[in-house]
Scaffold this motif. Structure first.
Motif, PDB file in Angstrom:
ATOM      1  N   VAL A 191     -12.687  -3.529  -3.009  1.00  0.00           N
ATOM      2  CA  VAL A 191     -11.755  -4.660  -3.015  1.00  0.00           C
ATOM      3  C   VAL A 191     -12.525  -5.972  -3.159  1.00  0.00           C
ATOM      4  O   VAL A 191     -12.188  -6.825  -3.983  1.00  0.00           O
ATOM      5  CB  VAL A 191     -10.922  -4.646  -1.720  1.00  0.00           C
ATOM      6  CG1 VAL A 191     -10.167  -5.963  -1.533  1.00  0.00           C
ATOM      7  CG2 VAL A 191      -9.940  -3.473  -1.733  1.00  0.00           C
ATOM      8  N   LEU A 220      -6.390  -9.101   3.176  1.00  0.00           N
ATOM      9  CA  LEU A 220      -7.078  -7.858   2.826  1.00  0.00           C
ATOM     10  C   LEU A 220      -8.488  -7.803   3.416  1.00  0.00           C
ATOM     11  O   LEU A 220      -9.318  -7.010   2.978  1.00  0.00           O
ATOM     12  CB  LEU A 220      -7.165  -7.695   1.304  1.00  0.00           C
ATOM     13  CG  LEU A 220      -5.866  -7.369   0.568  1.00  0.00           C
ATOM     14  CD1 LEU A 220      -6.117  -7.315  -0.940  1.00  0.00           C
ATOM     15  CD2 LEU A 220      -5.265  -6.056   1.041  1.00  0.00           C
ATOM     16  N   GLN A 268      -9.845  -4.516   4.382  1.00  0.00           N
ATOM     17  CA  GLN A 268      -9.908  -3.533   3.304  1.00  0.00           C
ATOM     18  C   GLN A 268     -11.073  -3.812   2.347  1.00  0.00           C
ATOM     19  O   GLN A 268     -11.178  -3.199   1.305  1.00  0.00           O
ATOM     20  CB  GLN A 268      -8.600  -3.569   2.492  1.00  0.00           C
ATOM     21  CG  GLN A 268      -7.323  -3.571   3.300  1.00  0.00           C
ATOM     22  CD  GLN A 268      -6.977  -2.196   3.836  1.00  0.00           C
ATOM     23  OE1 GLN A 268      -6.957  -1.231   3.093  1.00  0.00           O
ATOM     24  NE2 GLN A 268      -6.709  -2.120   5.136  1.00  0.00           N
ATOM     25  N   ALA A 299     -10.670   0.021  -4.838  1.00  0.00           N
ATOM     26  CA  ALA A 299      -9.379  -0.570  -5.203  1.00  0.00           C
ATOM     27  C   ALA A 299      -8.327   0.491  -5.514  1.00  0.00           C
ATOM     28  O   ALA A 299      -7.152   0.326  -5.206  1.00  0.00           O
ATOM     29  CB  ALA A 299      -9.554  -1.498  -6.400  1.00  0.00           C
ATOM     30  N   LEU A 329      -5.967   1.737  -2.652  1.00  0.00           N
ATOM     31  CA  LEU A 329      -4.977   0.855  -2.030  1.00  0.00           C
ATOM     32  C   LEU A 329      -3.562   1.275  -2.401  1.00  0.00           C
ATOM     33  O   LEU A 329      -3.308   1.724  -3.522  1.00  0.00           O
ATOM     34  CB  LEU A 329      -5.196  -0.587  -2.483  1.00  0.00           C
ATOM     35  CG  LEU A 329      -6.470  -1.309  -2.049  1.00  0.00           C
ATOM     36  CD1 LEU A 329      -6.533  -2.661  -2.735  1.00  0.00           C
ATOM     37  CD2 LEU A 329      -6.515  -1.464  -0.545  1.00  0.00           C
ATOM     38  N   LYS A 361      -0.697  -3.621  -1.830  1.00  0.00           N
ATOM     39  CA  LYS A 361      -1.999  -4.253  -1.622  1.00  0.00           C
ATOM     40  C   LYS A 361      -2.748  -4.427  -2.937  1.00  0.00           C
ATOM     41  O   LYS A 361      -3.534  -5.366  -3.085  1.00  0.00           O
ATOM     42  CB  LYS A 361      -2.804  -3.447  -0.610  1.00  0.00           C
ATOM     43  CG  LYS A 361      -2.220  -3.543   0.796  1.00  0.00           C
ATOM     44  CD  LYS A 361      -3.084  -2.866   1.840  1.00  0.00           C
ATOM     45  CE  LYS A 361      -2.474  -3.060   3.232  1.00  0.00           C
ATOM     46  NZ  LYS A 361      -3.298  -2.443   4.291  1.00  0.00           N
ATOM     47  N   MET A 362      -2.502  -3.524  -3.906  1.00  0.00           N
ATOM     48  CA  MET A 362      -3.059  -3.740  -5.240  1.00  0.00           C
ATOM     49  C   MET A 362      -2.542  -5.043  -5.835  1.00  0.00           C
ATOM     50  O   MET A 362      -3.288  -5.805  -6.459  1.00  0.00           O
ATOM     51  CB  MET A 362      -2.714  -2.573  -6.163  1.00  0.00           C
ATOM     52  CG  MET A 362      -3.477  -1.307  -5.911  1.00  0.00           C
ATOM     53  SD  MET A 362      -3.060  -0.052  -7.165  1.00  0.00           S
ATOM     54  CE  MET A 362      -4.162   1.278  -6.674  1.00  0.00           C
ATOM     55  N   LEU A 415      -4.338  -7.855  -4.276  1.00  0.00           N
ATOM     56  CA  LEU A 415      -5.706  -7.955  -4.787  1.00  0.00           C
ATOM     57  C   LEU A 415      -5.722  -8.606  -6.160  1.00  0.00           C
ATOM     58  O   LEU A 415      -6.612  -9.407  -6.468  1.00  0.00           O
ATOM     59  CB  LEU A 415      -6.349  -6.574  -4.833  1.00  0.00           C
ATOM     60  CG  LEU A 415      -7.784  -6.506  -5.372  1.00  0.00           C
ATOM     61  CD1 LEU A 415      -8.708  -7.458  -4.627  1.00  0.00           C
ATOM     62  CD2 LEU A 415      -8.307  -5.072  -5.295  1.00  0.00           C
TER      63      LEU A 415
END
Length: 253
Positions: A96, A142, A145, A150, A153, A157-158, A161
């Motif tokens: 991430v 995040l 994380q 990536a 996730l 949450k993607m 990001l």
């Protein structure tokens, strides 16, 4: 031309197909301006035209008073105009934190000679990058994380990001292409809070394309409605919701 981003009578043709037909839009500084309409209405074509993927067949696009015609996408980004995509475009095998770090190396440049010898300027730039990564992780919640790949996730949450990576280039405006697609109700509420934070605290203007009406109606200062490549309505969320032509073309009774 009165907005931070202005489209002036923009037409985009692909052979005999008119994807966008004489569209004028002004996105003002410090606002969230949504672009909605049925599939095929021309929304993503407009984003691709603004960001230099396509060139307008007719009309002009200005950002910060400067024309964007013929400007490469990377230079448009350097001017402060950054986008996300309908499908998540992350580096899945990278962490991430490293996904965000990739975006920052376009801002903190120190050159190959400095990098090869780990010069003072290189080390100083890397420290600034590390600090900025932490700020952006905190901004999109995040931080815990940061070391996860990536691709591991969940979708919500993607999406966050992607926002963080777009923010890495220090944009004046974000063009967000369906950031709420596939999100659950609680995640949509969280996305609304995130978009308002970008506008109200970071002072970033947003052009938002989405089909998720709780997002569009919940955060927009102004909405432009497209249908078959043409602008059919524009106004506040209440004005758009009450417009008979919009109801017939898109929102439904």
């Amino acid at each position: 031309m009165s907005g931070l981003l202005s489209l002036c009578d923009v037409t985009v043709r692909f052979g005999g197909l008119v994807a966008v037909n004489k569209v004028t839009i002004d996105v003002h500084e410090g606002t969230i301006h949504s672009l909605i309409g049925p599939n095929g209405a021309g929304k993503t074509t407009i984003i691709n035209t603004v960001t230099g993927v396509y060139s307008p067949t007719e009309g002009s696009v200005f950002f910060g008073g400067l024309p964007l015609a013929g400007v490469n996408p990377d230079r448009i980004c350097r001017r402060g105009l950054t986008r996300t995509f309908q499908n998540t475009e992350l580096f899945g095998e990278m962490s991430v934190a490293d996904n965000i770090r990739v975006g920052l190396h376009g801002v903190e440049e120190y050159g190959l000679p400095a990098a090869s010898v780990r010069s003072w300027s290189c080390r100083a730039a890397e420290r600034r990058i590390d600090g900025r990564v932490e700020e952006l992780l905190e901004a999109v919640k995040l931080s815990d994380q940061r070391h996860i790949e990536a691709r591991a996730l969940p979708l919500a949450k993607m999406r966050k990001l992607e926002l963080a990576r777009a923010l890495a280039s220090k944009p004046k405006m974000l063009l967000l292409d369906e950031p709420a697609a596939g999100l659950r109700a609680s995640e949509i509420d969280d996305m609304n809070l995130m978009l308002r934070m970008l506008r109200d605290q970071l002072r970033i203007s947003i052009l938002l394309v989405d089909h998720v009406m709780p997002v569009v109606m919940g955060v927009s200062d102004k909405i432009t409605v497209m249908n078959f490549g043409q602008k059919i309505a524009e106004g506040t969320p209440k004005e758009v919701q009450a417009n008979p032509e919009v109801i017939a073309a898109y929102l439904g009774a």
